[in-house]
Motif scaffolding. Structure first.
Motif, PDB file in Angstrom:
ATOM      1  N   TYR A  71       0.769  -1.154  -0.049  1.00  0.00           N
ATOM      2  CA  TYR A  71      -0.011   0.154   0.100  1.00  0.00           C
ATOM      3  C   TYR A  71       0.829   1.307  -0.025  1.00  0.00           C
ATOM      4  CZ  TYR A  71      -3.428   3.231   1.822  1.00  0.00           C
ATOM      5  OH  TYR A  71      -4.393   4.472   2.429  1.00  0.00           O
ATOM      6  N   VAL A  72       0.584   2.267  -0.688  1.00  0.00           N
ATOM      7  CA  VAL A  72       1.298   3.370  -0.876  1.00  0.00           C
ATOM      8  C   VAL A  72       0.143   4.708  -0.738  1.00  0.00           C
ATOM      9  CG1 VAL A  72       2.565   4.881  -2.403  1.00  0.00           C
ATOM     10  CG2 VAL A  72       2.755   2.625  -2.947  1.00  0.00           C
ATOM     11  N   PRO A  73       0.215   4.961   0.495  1.00  0.00           N
ATOM     12  CA  PRO A  73      -0.611   6.165   1.046  1.00  0.00           C
ATOM     13  C   PRO A  73      -0.439   7.383   0.302  1.00  0.00           C
ATOM     14  CG  PRO A  73       0.862   5.533   2.745  1.00  0.00           C
ATOM     15  CD  PRO A  73       1.079   4.374   1.721  1.00  0.00           C
ATOM     16  N   GLN A  74      -1.312   8.298   0.578  1.00  0.00           N
ATOM     17  CA  GLN A  74      -1.074   9.624   0.028  1.00  0.00           C
ATOM     18  C   GLN A  74      -0.206  10.470   0.777  1.00  0.00           C
ATOM     19  OE1 GLN A  74      -4.783  11.678  -0.427  1.00  0.00           O
ATOM     20  NE2 GLN A  74      -4.141  13.600  -0.944  1.00  0.00           N
ATOM     21  N   VAL A  75      -0.310  10.392   2.081  1.00  0.00           N
ATOM     22  CA  VAL A  75       0.833  11.222   2.946  1.00  0.00           C
ATOM     23  C   VAL A  75       1.576  10.440   3.781  1.00  0.00           C
ATOM     24  CG1 VAL A  75      -0.714  13.163   2.604  1.00  0.00           C
ATOM     25  CG2 VAL A  75      -1.303  11.558   4.432  1.00  0.00           C
ATOM     26  N   SER A  76       2.592  11.008   4.393  1.00  0.00           N
ATOM     27  CA  SER A  76       3.398  10.189   5.185  1.00  0.00           C
ATOM     28  C   SER A  76       3.826   8.988   4.805  1.00  0.00           C
ATOM     29  CB  SER A  76       2.494  10.076   6.732  1.00  0.00           C
ATOM     30  OG  SER A  76       2.301  11.175   7.205  1.00  0.00           O
ATOM     31  N   ASN A  77       4.328   8.982   3.566  1.00  0.00           N
ATOM     32  CA  ASN A  77       4.579   7.598   2.899  1.00  0.00           C
ATOM     33  C   ASN A  77       6.213   7.259   2.749  1.00  0.00           C
ATOM     34  OD1 ASN A  77       5.154   9.420   0.790  1.00  0.00           O
ATOM     35  ND2 ASN A  77       3.511   8.873  -0.308  1.00  0.00           N
ATOM     36  N   VAL A  78       6.894   8.146   3.322  1.00  0.00           N
ATOM     37  CA  VAL A  78       8.405   7.927   3.399  1.00  0.00           C
ATOM     38  C   VAL A  78       8.864   8.212   4.782  1.00  0.00           C
ATOM     39  CG1 VAL A  78       8.485   8.326   0.923  1.00  0.00           C
ATOM     40  CG2 VAL A  78       8.979  10.114   2.626  1.00  0.00           C
ATOM     41  N   PHE A  79      10.028   7.760   4.991  1.00  0.00           N
ATOM     42  CA  PHE A  79      10.745   8.084   6.205  1.00  0.00           C
ATOM     43  C   PHE A  79      11.662   9.298   5.691  1.00  0.00           C
ATOM     44  CE2 PHE A  79       9.916   3.422   6.654  1.00  0.00           C
ATOM     45  CZ  PHE A  79       9.429   3.501   7.976  1.00  0.00           C
ATOM     46  N   THR A  80      11.366  10.318   6.266  1.00  0.00           N
ATOM     47  CA  THR A  80      11.996  11.803   5.990  1.00  0.00           C
ATOM     48  C   THR A  80      13.350  11.883   6.281  1.00  0.00           C
ATOM     49  OG1 THR A  80      11.125  12.908   7.487  1.00  0.00           O
ATOM     50  CG2 THR A  80       9.806  12.870   5.621  1.00  0.00           C
ATOM     51  N   ASP A 131      16.069   0.722 -11.745  1.00  0.00           N
ATOM     52  CA  ASP A 131      15.776   0.472 -13.088  1.00  0.00           C
ATOM     53  C   ASP A 131      14.341   1.141 -13.370  1.00  0.00           C
ATOM     54  OD1 ASP A 131      18.112  -0.779 -13.776  1.00  0.00           O
ATOM     55  OD2 ASP A 131      17.167  -2.706 -13.373  1.00  0.00           O
ATOM     56  N   TYR A 132      13.541   1.020 -12.530  1.00  0.00           N
ATOM     57  CA  TYR A 132      12.363   1.777 -12.491  1.00  0.00           C
ATOM     58  C   TYR A 132      12.443   3.435 -12.560  1.00  0.00           C
ATOM     59  CZ  TYR A 132       9.296  -2.695 -11.879  1.00  0.00           C
ATOM     60  OH  TYR A 132       8.703  -3.833 -11.989  1.00  0.00           O
ATOM     61  N   PHE A 133      13.312   3.624 -11.559  1.00  0.00           N
ATOM     62  CA  PHE A 133      13.202   4.954 -11.136  1.00  0.00           C
ATOM     63  C   PHE A 133      14.773   5.591 -11.364  1.00  0.00           C
ATOM     64  CE2 PHE A 133       9.745   3.434  -8.671  1.00  0.00           C
ATOM     65  CZ  PHE A 133       8.780   4.190  -9.225  1.00  0.00           C
ATOM     66  N   PRO A 134      15.338   5.694 -12.326  1.00  0.00           N
ATOM     67  CA  PRO A 134      16.862   6.049 -12.238  1.00  0.00           C
ATOM     68  C   PRO A 134      17.078   7.466 -11.571  1.00  0.00           C
ATOM     69  CG  PRO A 134      15.935   5.621 -14.502  1.00  0.00           C
ATOM     70  CD  PRO A 134      14.949   5.563 -13.632  1.00  0.00           C
ATOM     71  N   ARG A 135      16.305   8.479 -11.381  1.00  0.00           N
ATOM     72  CA  ARG A 135      16.505   9.402 -10.309  1.00  0.00           C
ATOM     73  C   ARG A 135      16.819   9.052  -9.052  1.00  0.00           C
ATOM     74  NH1 ARG A 135      12.714  14.772 -10.983  1.00  0.00           N
ATOM     75  NH2 ARG A 135      12.743  13.871 -13.000  1.00  0.00           N
ATOM     76  N   ARG A 186      18.795  12.432   1.659  1.00  0.00           N
ATOM     77  CA  ARG A 186      17.663  12.103   2.582  1.00  0.00           C
ATOM     78  C   ARG A 186      16.314  12.262   1.902  1.00  0.00           C
ATOM     79  NH1 ARG A 186      18.490  14.700   8.492  1.00  0.00           N
ATOM     80  NH2 ARG A 186      19.106  16.522   7.258  1.00  0.00           N
ATOM     81  N   ALA A 187      15.190  11.421   2.195  1.00  0.00           N
ATOM     82  CA  ALA A 187      14.090  11.750   1.324  1.00  0.00           C
ATOM     83  C   ALA A 187      13.368  13.042   1.820  1.00  0.00           C
ATOM     84  CB  ALA A 187      13.167  10.452   1.862  1.00  0.00           C
ATOM     85  N   GLY A 188      13.640  13.538   2.971  1.00  0.00           N
ATOM     86  CA  GLY A 188      12.696  14.644   3.435  1.00  0.00           C
ATOM     87  C   GLY A 188      13.254  16.065   2.644  1.00  0.00           C
ATOM     88  N   LYS A 189      14.626  15.880   1.964  1.00  0.00           N
ATOM     89  CA  LYS A 189      15.011  16.829   1.151  1.00  0.00           C
ATOM     90  C   LYS A 189      14.665  16.860  -0.238  1.00  0.00           C
ATOM     91  CE  LYS A 189      17.471  18.553   4.743  1.00  0.00           C
ATOM     92  NZ  LYS A 189      17.185  20.101   5.165  1.00  0.00           N
ATOM     93  N   MET A 190      13.724  15.990  -0.639  1.00  0.00           N
ATOM     94  CA  MET A 190      13.337  15.736  -1.982  1.00  0.00           C
ATOM     95  C   MET A 190      12.060  16.461  -2.281  1.00  0.00           C
ATOM     96  SD  MET A 190      14.474  11.612  -2.225  1.00  0.00           S
ATOM     97  CE  MET A 190      14.975  11.776  -4.025  1.00  0.00           C
ATOM     98  N   SER A 191      11.692  16.446  -4.022  1.00  0.00           N
ATOM     99  CA  SER A 191      10.624  17.118  -4.100  1.00  0.00           C
ATOM    100  C   SER A 191       9.424  16.219  -3.962  1.00  0.00           C
ATOM    101  CB  SER A 191      10.629  17.631  -5.617  1.00  0.00           C
ATOM    102  OG  SER A 191      10.715  16.358  -6.409  1.00  0.00           O
ATOM    103  N   GLY A 192       8.298  16.611  -3.982  1.00  0.00           N
ATOM    104  CA  GLY A 192       6.951  15.609  -3.914  1.00  0.00           C
ATOM    105  C   GLY A 192       6.984  14.685  -4.790  1.00  0.00           C
ATOM    106  N   GLY A 193       7.412  14.718  -5.964  1.00  0.00           N
ATOM    107  CA  GLY A 193       7.207  13.661  -7.113  1.00  0.00           C
ATOM    108  C   GLY A 193       8.484  12.887  -6.841  1.00  0.00           C
TER     109      GLY A 193
END
Length: 235
Positions: A82-91, A120-124, A132-139
């Motif tokens: 399940y990928v929820p809309q919010v709070s879906n990563v460890f920032t 391979d799915y997500f080269p970025r 750190r995930a908290g420093k990344m854009s929403g996308g």
């Protein structure tokens, strides 16, 4: 036999009933959209399927087993993520660490190979694996969340509003990746505010309104249905 079979489910919070007698199916390898107005019960349905809520009435079957009373971790063990809309990563964790957290049920020796498949799915994400995930854009965070879910190589991925808050350009990028993921094997059940785009990419779809089934059909049938267009697609 359907991979996911929701049978006449009624569910809600406290004394409030949100879903009433809702039924739907997802077959193996399909992409299925759930659309409808705000407050229709779409996210509640996802939470009920994933065990965050338990049905008051009805049953949820996954891969032939009744999962209606199971906890989320037990459902994950059976091959649903399940990928929820919010709070879906460890920032506070890096991209790589988030992916490793997603693989908590995998054998240790498999984790590196699984991460490479996600890259391979997500080269970025590979480029930014130490960020750190908290420093990344929403996308980019959405990519991390989707990648974490895929680390367990699920049979079915639930996605709740994956394009919420993203720029139009990033919405296109995310949906390209969702299509790529679906084409590689996992079935996808998606709740999405961009109903037109979601239905264009889906094999089938369901329309919820006021917590009840209103319409169902192929993505093309729902896109071309005048009443669906007038009431739910803004056309």
């Amino acid at each position: 036999m359907a991979l996911l079979d929701v049978q006449s489910v009624t569910a809600g919070y406290g004394d409030t009933e949100i879903l009433r007698d809702v039924s739907m199916q997802v077959r193996r390898g399909e992409m299925v959209s759930i659309i409808g107005p705000n407050g229709a019960g779409k996210s509640t349905l996802m939470k009920t399927i994933f065990g965050l809520l338990h049905p008051r009435e009805g049953k949820v079957f996954f891969d032939g087993d009744d999962i209606s009373g199971l906890h989320p971790y037990q459902i994950v063990e059976r091959g649903m993520c399940y990928v929820p809309q919010v709070s879906n990563v460890f920032t506070e964790l890096t991209v790589a660490e988030n992916l490793e957290m997603g693989a908590f049920l995998a054998k240790k020796g498999d984790i590196s190979a699984r991460k490479e498949r996600i890259y391979d799915y997500f080269p970025r994400l590979k480029e930014r694996r130490n960020q750190r995930a908290g420093k990344m854009s929403g996308g980019e965070r959405q990519m991390v969340a989707m990648g974490s879910a895929l680390m367990l190589e699920p049979k079915l991925v639930l996605m709740d509003e994956p394009s919420a808050g993203l720029s139009p350009k990033m919405v296109g990028v995310i949906f390209e990746q969702i299509k790529k993921i679906n084409d590689s094997g996992p079935a996808i059940l998606i709740v999405e505010q961009n109903a037109q785009l979601s239905l264009q990419m889906s094999d089938r779809g369901y329309v919820l309104a006021s917590g009840e089934n209103r319409f169902e059909g192929t993505g093309e049938e729902l896109l071309n249905d005048p009443e669906v267009g007038r009431l739910y697609l803004g056309g």
